[in-house]
Design an enzyme around this catalytic site. Structure first.
Site, PDB file in Angstrom:
ATOM      1  N   TYR A   1       0.835  -1.206   0.000  1.00  0.00           N
ATOM      2  CA  TYR A   1       0.000   0.000   0.000  1.00  0.00           C
ATOM      3  C   TYR A   1       0.869   1.255   0.000  1.00  0.00           C
ATOM      4  O   TYR A   1       0.597   2.219  -0.718  1.00  0.00           O
ATOM      5  CB  TYR A   1      -0.917  -0.013   1.227  1.00  0.00           C
ATOM      6  CG  TYR A   1      -1.642   1.296   1.455  1.00  0.00           C
ATOM      7  CD1 TYR A   1      -2.769   1.632   0.700  1.00  0.00           C
ATOM      8  CD2 TYR A   1      -1.208   2.214   2.411  1.00  0.00           C
ATOM      9  CE1 TYR A   1      -3.432   2.837   0.892  1.00  0.00           C
ATOM     10  CE2 TYR A   1      -1.861   3.417   2.619  1.00  0.00           C
ATOM     11  CZ  TYR A   1      -2.974   3.721   1.854  1.00  0.00           C
ATOM     12  OH  TYR A   1      -3.625   4.916   2.038  1.00  0.00           O
TER      13      TYR A   1
ATOM     14  N   SER B   1      -4.049  11.837   8.763  1.00  0.00           N
ATOM     15  CA  SER B   1      -4.962  11.573   7.653  1.00  0.00           C
ATOM     16  C   SER B   1      -6.378  11.282   8.133  1.00  0.00           C
ATOM     17  O   SER B   1      -6.581  10.699   9.202  1.00  0.00           O
ATOM     18  CB  SER B   1      -4.450  10.372   6.845  1.00  0.00           C
ATOM     19  OG  SER B   1      -5.407   9.948   5.885  1.00  0.00           O
TER      20      SER B   1
ATOM     21  N   GLN C   1      -5.612  16.342   7.986  1.00  0.00           N
ATOM     22  CA  GLN C   1      -5.916  16.285   6.547  1.00  0.00           C
ATOM     23  C   GLN C   1      -7.345  15.803   6.338  1.00  0.00           C
ATOM     24  O   GLN C   1      -7.768  14.815   6.937  1.00  0.00           O
ATOM     25  CB  GLN C   1      -4.928  15.343   5.845  1.00  0.00           C
ATOM     26  CG  GLN C   1      -5.206  15.128   4.371  1.00  0.00           C
ATOM     27  CD  GLN C   1      -6.133  13.927   4.139  1.00  0.00           C
ATOM     28  OE1 GLN C   1      -6.154  12.981   4.922  1.00  0.00           O
ATOM     29  NE2 GLN C   1      -6.896  13.969   3.065  1.00  0.00           N
TER      30      GLN C   1
ATOM     31  N   TYR D   1     -10.484  14.613   3.755  1.00  0.00           N
ATOM     32  CA  TYR D   1     -11.091  14.194   2.494  1.00  0.00           C
ATOM     33  C   TYR D   1     -12.549  14.637   2.528  1.00  0.00           C
ATOM     34  O   TYR D   1     -13.220  14.488   3.559  1.00  0.00           O
ATOM     35  CB  TYR D   1     -11.037  12.680   2.321  1.00  0.00           C
ATOM     36  CG  TYR D   1      -9.673  12.140   1.954  1.00  0.00           C
ATOM     37  CD1 TYR D   1      -8.967  12.652   0.869  1.00  0.00           C
ATOM     38  CD2 TYR D   1      -9.107  11.097   2.680  1.00  0.00           C
ATOM     39  CE1 TYR D   1      -7.721  12.152   0.525  1.00  0.00           C
ATOM     40  CE2 TYR D   1      -7.858  10.590   2.338  1.00  0.00           C
ATOM     41  CZ  TYR D   1      -7.176  11.111   1.268  1.00  0.00           C
ATOM     42  OH  TYR D   1      -5.946  10.620   0.920  1.00  0.00           O
TER      43      TYR D   1
ATOM     44  N   THR E   1      -7.395  17.888   0.871  1.00  0.00           N
ATOM     45  CA  THR E   1      -6.898  17.156  -0.298  1.00  0.00           C
ATOM     46  C   THR E   1      -7.900  17.281  -1.438  1.00  0.00           C
ATOM     47  O   THR E   1      -9.086  16.988  -1.271  1.00  0.00           O
ATOM     48  CB  THR E   1      -6.653  15.677   0.045  1.00  0.00           C
ATOM     49  OG1 THR E   1      -5.643  15.607   1.053  1.00  0.00           O
ATOM     50  CG2 THR E   1      -6.190  14.905  -1.183  1.00  0.00           C
TER      51      THR E   1
ATOM     52  N   ARG F   1      -4.781   1.018  -7.502  1.00  0.00           N
ATOM     53  CA  ARG F   1      -3.449   0.468  -7.254  1.00  0.00           C
ATOM     54  C   ARG F   1      -3.582  -1.050  -7.321  1.00  0.00           C
ATOM     55  O   ARG F   1      -4.251  -1.670  -6.480  1.00  0.00           O
ATOM     56  CB  ARG F   1      -2.915   0.952  -5.902  1.00  0.00           C
ATOM     57  CG  ARG F   1      -2.667   2.458  -5.883  1.00  0.00           C
ATOM     58  CD  ARG F   1      -2.064   2.939  -4.595  1.00  0.00           C
ATOM     59  NE  ARG F   1      -3.023   2.934  -3.500  1.00  0.00           N
ATOM     60  CZ  ARG F   1      -3.844   3.951  -3.214  1.00  0.00           C
ATOM     61  NH1 ARG F   1      -3.833   5.040  -3.968  1.00  0.00           N
ATOM     62  NH2 ARG F   1      -4.667   3.870  -2.212  1.00  0.00           N
TER      63      ARG F   1
ATOM     64  N   LYS G   1      -4.017  20.837  -0.791  1.00  0.00           N
ATOM     65  CA  LYS G   1      -3.072  19.811  -1.241  1.00  0.00           C
ATOM     66  C   LYS G   1      -3.560  19.183  -2.551  1.00  0.00           C
ATOM     67  O   LYS G   1      -4.733  18.829  -2.677  1.00  0.00           O
ATOM     68  CB  LYS G   1      -2.935  18.727  -0.170  1.00  0.00           C
ATOM     69  CG  LYS G   1      -2.006  17.572  -0.520  1.00  0.00           C
ATOM     70  CD  LYS G   1      -1.891  16.614   0.658  1.00  0.00           C
ATOM     71  CE  LYS G   1      -0.968  15.448   0.338  1.00  0.00           C
ATOM     72  NZ  LYS G   1      -1.545  14.497  -0.619  1.00  0.00           N
TER      73      LYS G   1
ATOM     74  N   HIS H   1      -0.182  13.271  -5.304  1.00  0.00           N
ATOM     75  CA  HIS H   1      -0.580  12.184  -4.404  1.00  0.00           C
ATOM     76  C   HIS H   1       0.448  11.047  -4.428  1.00  0.00           C
ATOM     77  O   HIS H   1       0.097   9.874  -4.310  1.00  0.00           O
ATOM     78  CB  HIS H   1      -1.966  11.659  -4.791  1.00  0.00           C
ATOM     79  CG  HIS H   1      -2.818  11.305  -3.605  1.00  0.00           C
ATOM     80  ND1 HIS H   1      -3.778  12.141  -3.103  1.00  0.00           N
ATOM     81  CD2 HIS H   1      -2.846  10.211  -2.804  1.00  0.00           C
ATOM     82  CE1 HIS H   1      -4.372  11.577  -2.069  1.00  0.00           C
ATOM     83  NE2 HIS H   1      -3.819  10.401  -1.855  1.00  0.00           N
TER      84      HIS H   1
ATOM     85  N   ARG I   1      -0.034   8.199  -6.833  1.00  0.00           N
ATOM     86  CA  ARG I   1      -1.008   7.182  -6.420  1.00  0.00           C
ATOM     87  C   ARG I   1      -2.418   7.480  -6.921  1.00  0.00           C
ATOM     88  O   ARG I   1      -3.349   6.759  -6.606  1.00  0.00           O
ATOM     89  CB  ARG I   1      -1.018   7.104  -4.887  1.00  0.00           C
ATOM     90  CG  ARG I   1       0.319   6.696  -4.305  1.00  0.00           C
ATOM     91  CD  ARG I   1       0.430   7.028  -2.821  1.00  0.00           C
ATOM     92  NE  ARG I   1      -0.523   6.302  -1.996  1.00  0.00           N
ATOM     93  CZ  ARG I   1      -0.364   5.040  -1.612  1.00  0.00           C
ATOM     94  NH1 ARG I   1       0.692   4.353  -2.000  1.00  0.00           N
ATOM     95  NH2 ARG I   1      -1.265   4.468  -0.845  1.00  0.00           N
TER      96      ARG I   1
END
Length: 289
Positions: free
Chosen positions: A27, A109, A130, A132, A158, A167, A254, A278, A281
């Site tokens: 990851y 995060s 951070q 989302y 973000t 991924r 960001k 990122h 990613r």
């Protein structure tokens, strides 16, 4: 191995590879799709050269600086990282304390394993949070309030995750927190006895900022479904304005990769921006950051 044997980041990477379950190591190590942008990041960073000057008094040299008004020992911050507490039990708390001791900012995060409250309990100075942006704006507003209550000194918004970049390793490994008890994961965990024993002392085994706080999310299966549905592709500059009002403090944007977006970010009232793709990613094929 004792830490004094770890002479560089590569030593730490090799050591981690043998101690952490494969799904969590991959990851961290993987990029999205072909990993072209990840490789471009690495190449571009390796190409940076320093200008060497001589015969200047450097006895009192210092790399101290300020970031968004905060004094730092060097202009570096620990970037937000999901699954931190799966790399090592209570990993976010360890990282936050290390950053605090060294004098650089730590950013927690949204997808951390420990909650913002748990990290606050483990530290003595403010850290960054951070965010989302999810479709559930009520959850977002409550999460912002929790970060304020934890006395976070800055909010990092973000902007490049409206659609998740695939991924391949995560798909193949069946990434989840905690690991699902499949034959593949159990065989891997059997080779990581120290990790397994230490995880018995972990304060959290899932996403502490989400489970028990988002509506209808109280276990691993409901969390998985909620996460897939919640990242909001409608995110716009109007949402940045709303979040800034909700937060009321220092705001860092960001995911800026374009000069025009950087100008808009300044006009939006952002206190700082983070030039980021990122870590290679998300959008594979984007230029190096």
């Amino acid at each position: 191995a004792r830490m004094w044997r770890m002479t560089c980041v590569e030593d730490l990477r090799r050591r981690t590879h043998g101690r952490v379950p494969k799904m969590f190591y991959d990851y961290v190590a993987s990029g999205s799709w072909t990993e072209g942008t990840l490789r471009e990041n690495e190449r571009s960073f390796a190409d940076i050269r320093l200008r060497q000057r001589i015969l200047v008094d450097i006895e009192k040299r210092s790399v101290e600086s300020t970031m968004i008004g905060e004094k730092v020992s060097m202009p570096v911050a620990l970037s937000p990282c999901g699954f931190g507490g799966m790399m090592w039990p209570n990993g976010e708390a360890h990282a936050a304390r290390a950053a605090e001791k060294f004098g650089v900012p730590f950013a927690l995060s949204t997808m951390s394993i420990l909650s913002v409250e748990q990290v606050r309990e483990a530290t003595t100075k403010p850290f960054w949070f951070q965010l989302y942006v999810m479709r559930d704006r009520d959850f977002v507003a409550r999460l912002i309030q929790r970060a304020k209550d934890a006395q976070c000194s800055a909010l990092i918004l973000t902007l490049d995750l409206q659609v998740l970049g695939q991924r391949h390793a995560d798909v193949k490994n069946g990434l989840s927190a905690p690991p699902r008890p499949t034959l593949q994961s159990l065989l891997d965990l059997g080779t990581k006895p120290e990790w397994c024993l230490r995880m018995l002392g972990a304060k959290s085994l899932s996403f502490g900022n989400i489970v028990g706080h988002a509506k209808g999310v109280d276990n691993m299966s409901s969390l998985s479904a909620w996460t897939q549905e919640q990242f909001d592709p409608r995110l716009s500059w109007a949402d940045v304005e709303w979040i800034k009002k909700q937060w009321g403090g220092k705001l860092i944007l960001k995911g800026i990769m374009d000069v025009q977006d950087a100008r808009i970010a300044v006009q939006s009232g952002a206190d700082a921006i983070i030039v980021s793709n990122h870590g290679g990613r998300q959008l594979d094929g984007a230029p190096a950051a």
